[in-house]
Motif scaffolding. Structure first.
Motif, PDB file in Angstrom:
ATOM      1  N   TRP A   1      27.281   4.441  18.420  1.00 58.60           N
ATOM      2  CA  TRP A   1      28.178   5.490  17.969  1.00 58.60           C
ATOM      3  C   TRP A   1      29.386   4.873  17.286  1.00 58.60           C
ATOM      4  O   TRP A   1      29.765   3.743  17.574  1.00 58.60           O
ATOM      5  N   PRO A   2      30.033   5.594  16.387  1.00 63.45           N
ATOM      6  CA  PRO A   2      31.243   5.059  15.762  1.00 63.45           C
ATOM      7  C   PRO A   2      32.396   5.052  16.755  1.00 63.45           C
ATOM      8  O   PRO A   2      32.328   5.678  17.822  1.00 63.45           O
ATOM      9  N   GLY A   3      33.452   4.347  16.408  1.00 65.11           N
ATOM     10  CA  GLY A   3      34.645   4.388  17.237  1.00 65.11           C
ATOM     11  C   GLY A   3      35.392   5.698  17.049  1.00 65.11           C
ATOM     12  O   GLY A   3      35.142   6.456  16.105  1.00 65.11           O
ATOM     13  N   VAL A   4      36.307   5.971  17.959  1.00 69.96           N
ATOM     14  CA  VAL A   4      37.080   7.209  17.888  1.00 69.96           C
ATOM     15  C   VAL A   4      38.497   6.929  18.362  1.00 69.96           C
ATOM     16  O   VAL A   4      38.714   6.150  19.289  1.00 69.96           O
ATOM     17  N   ARG A   5      39.466   7.555  17.702  1.00 65.42           N
ATOM     18  CA  ARG A   5      40.855   7.417  18.130  1.00 65.42           C
ATOM     19  C   ARG A   5      41.041   8.091  19.493  1.00 65.42           C
ATOM     20  O   ARG A   5      40.474   9.164  19.742  1.00 65.42           O
ATOM     21  N   PRO A   6      41.817   7.500  20.385  1.00 65.15           N
ATOM     22  CA  PRO A   6      42.016   8.113  21.708  1.00 65.15           C
ATOM     23  C   PRO A   6      42.554   9.536  21.639  1.00 65.15           C
ATOM     24  O   PRO A   6      42.142  10.407  22.412  1.00 65.15           O
ATOM     25  N   GLU A   7      43.477   9.794  20.683  1.00 64.54           N
ATOM     26  CA  GLU A   7      44.058  11.127  20.605  1.00 64.54           C
ATOM     27  C   GLU A   7      43.040  12.169  20.157  1.00 64.54           C
ATOM     28  O   GLU A   7      43.166  13.359  20.477  1.00 64.54           O
TER      29      GLU A   7
END
Length: 661
Positions: A8-14
């Motif tokens: 899966w791609p990365g994601v910003r915590p917010e």
């Protein structure tokens, strides 16, 4: 072209926090099950989009330029409940957390102070040096409110434990982290994201998960939030707000002209990043680093990426040499900039050309080996109490001359360990691989070195905090008075980067190569430490809390009495008191008229856990320091009870409390 993958791609915590917050209470209860189900679906990548077929009618699409989902609108689902559907929330829950985006000014938030320059970039030509820091200011109401929110979220994660901290709890922690970051509290925000990442790894059974790391990160987070929210926090408290806030970016100062001499290079391999870092020393004996580390999306190929990074060009001025070459060469730098942690900047104003290196036996490198081992250990242990970004470069490195003793068993049925005696003392240490990953060269190189007892080496290693002297070996060379030096090719300049290069039998002295492994030499201190008092009782309870939550500390009174008796009989009265306090706080929950537990904020319980975890940390540091001091002095190792009691006295002297970080 479509590529099928399970990554899966990365994601910003917010983004995770916002998408999960948009779910109804009913769907939040189903989120963990939905994420587990979605994880079984194949993922197809087309350019910057990741596509998952949820069912015959719904298609989930994640738009991730550069491999990172940057906003909630980048996650789209074709089901009827979108955008408030469980599929979007499940998807961002499965994505690995990426680095947080730079905070933007938000309504109702005071703009946070920014550092002058970014990590890896410096002020342009003509820029002035970093000004003197302003006096620390007290926390604003906005900062205090954000810190209290984060503290409550961290307490909830601790009380739930890994088994109970599902996607909703993690999202609440990430939402609180985003708020404190917007308020300018960068250090606690980074600590919260680290905890959320490790909780995810623990729940999914990731191979890089270590319970000790999760305990340490949770202890740091609770210590930070507790110190920020306490009413007694003052500038004179030893932890001024400026230190607790942290900075958004590394600040670089102008260093003028620098003459750098390469020391060694090592691979960097984490759950999310891979690369290499080169170490150098300047004419004043100060260490500096140049790193080439990038995110990776596939753990299977991360180790080759780290090894390959050693052949990449050092990003510093106009220099044209790889990290491996720099570890044996030098650089002449004009307009150099350097962070407080020793990282060299690569701004547009920096000029660098290749220069001659220096042997480890010549100055300025040779000065690193002149410090007594016990002083080096004291320096490394003291640096561990500093924030990670404030630790001087190489503060955890030891520079020793040793003679190999061969492999010795670590205990009944245990694996053998390579032992060595430090030159000029009776200090015997265990040499461990710099990194345990089998695809790195560390383990194979140590196995070959174990066949050459008697070989004298000049080594660089990273201190391993333990109750026996241990060192994670990173690089080796030949000491100045060795009768049989390493038979290395001329281009290796007499040294080997153990994580990036493989030793061959031909590289070892002819008279020592391929000798059979030896049994435990009679002159060695015992590899298996004598039986000591059960200080592990408290440590196990601290770890059990993190694993299974607050209810893990509700054993029978007989069990509690047995633990108390064991600790007090060994003289560890403080440990016994802390364990009793932890159990009492865990059981201190109000109930309503029907006998049901009334939810609380878990603050008192978290405070008791933090005191116990801080005590264990200080005790481990004291035991490590005592082990190196006693061995260097030539004294017999203390019996387990005496060593533990003496270490406890040191730990008590550190004033372990929940209000200290």
């Amino acid at each position: 072209m479509t590529a099928h993958t399970n990554d899966w791609p990365g994601v910003r915590p917010e983004v995770v926090a916002e998408v999960v917050a948009g779910l109804s209470a009913r769907l939040q209860k189903r989120l963990d099950a939905a994420a587990a189900k979605l994880a079984q679906r194949p993922v197809a990548r087309e350019g910057d989009e990741w596509r998952v077929r949820v069912d015959e009618e719904a298609l989930l699409v994640l738009h991730a330029p550069g491999g990172v989902v940057a906003g909630p609108d980048d996650v789209r689902c074709g089901c009827l409940l979108a955008p408030a559907c469980v599929h979007r929330a499940a998807a961002v829950t499965l994505c690995p957390l990426a680095e947080a985006a730079e905070p933007a000014e938000a309504p109702g938030l005071e703009p946070a102070p920014r550092a002058a320059s970014a990590s890896g970039s410096e002020p342009g030509p003509g820029a002035k040096a970093t000004p003197e820091p302003t006096p620390p200011a007290p926390l604003t109401p906005t900062e205090l409110a954000a810190a209290r929110h984060l503290h409550r979220a961290a307490c909830a994660v601790l009380a739930a434990g890994v088994s109970g901290a599902g996607a909703v709890s993690q999202a609440e922690l990430l939402r609180a982290a985003h708020q404190v970051r917007l308020a300018g509290l960068y250090r606690p925000a980074a600590a919260a994201v680290a905890v959320a990442t490790r909780v995810r790894a623990a729940r999914t059974g990731a191979p890089d998960h270590r319970l000790a790391d999760l305990v340490a990160d949770l202890r740091d987070l609770l210590g930070l939030t507790n110190a920020l929210t306490t009413s007694a926090l003052t500038v004179d408290s030893g932890h001024p707000p400026a230190e607790l806030r942290g900075t958004a970016r590394q600040t670089y100062t102008e260093e003028g002209d620098l003459r750098l001499y390469g020391l060694f290079a090592e691979p960097v391999l984490t759950a999310t990043h891979a690369g290499a870092v080169s170490w150098a020393v300047d004419a004043d004996g100060r260490l500096s680093t140049v790193a080439e580390v990038t995110p990776h999306g596939n753990a299977a190929t991360a180790a080759p990426l780290a090894v390959g990074a050693g052949n990449r060009t050092v990003r510093l001025g106009d220099a044209v040499l790889s990290h491996r070459e720099f570890s044996r060469a030098g650089l002449a730098v004009q307009g150099a900039t350097r962070s407080a942690s020793g990282r060299l900047g690569a701004g547009a104003s920096v000029r660098a050309v290749r220069a001659a290196g220096a042997e480890w036996t010549a100055q300025p490198a040779a000065g690193l080996w002149s410090e007594p081992p016990s002083a080096q250990v004291a320096r490394a242990l003291a640096a561990q109490e500093l924030p990670y970004e404030s630790r001087p470069a190489g503060s955890d490195l030891l520079f020793l001359d040793v003679a190999l003793l061969g492999a010795a068993p670590a205990g009944p049925g245990g694996a053998s360990r390579l032992l060595a005696r430090v030159a000029g003392s009776g200090l015997v240490i265990a040499l461990l691989p710099g990194h345990a990953h089998p695809d790195l060269a560390f383990r194979a190189n140590l196995a070959l070195l174990a066949t050459t007892p008697g070989l004298r080496l000049r080594v660089i290693g990273r201190l391993e905090r333990a109750d026996r002297p241990e060192l994670r070996l990173l690089a080796i060379g030949t000491p100045p008075d060795a009768p049989e030096p390493l038979a290395l090719p001329a281009e290796r300049a007499g040294r080997v980067n153990l994580g990036l290069e493989r030793l061959q039998t031909a590289d070892l002295p002819a008279g020592l190569a391929a000798a059979p492994p030896v049994a435990t030499p009679p002159v060695l201190v015992p590899v298996v430490p004598p039986a000591g008092p059960p200080v592990h009782v408290l440590g196990r309870r601290v770890e059990q809390t993190v694993t299974t939550g607050r209810h893990a500390l509700a054993p029978s009174e007989a069990t509690a009495a047995a633990d108390r008796s064991l600790l007090r009989a060994a003289g560890l009265t403080t440990a016994a008191q802390l364990l009793d306090g932890l159990r009492a706080a865990a059981a201190n929950q109000r109930r309503d008229v029907f006998g049901r537990t009334v939810p609380d904020d878990h603050d008192a319980f978290a405070t008791a856990w933090l005191a116990a975890a801080g005590y264990i940390e200080a005790l481990a540091t004291a035991l490590c320091s005592a082990a190196w001091e006693d061995a260097e002095a030539g004294a017999e190792p203390e019996a387990g009870a005496e060593a533990q009691v003496r270490a406890e006295e040191v730990a008590e002297g550190k004033e372990i409390s929940a209000g200290k970080v």
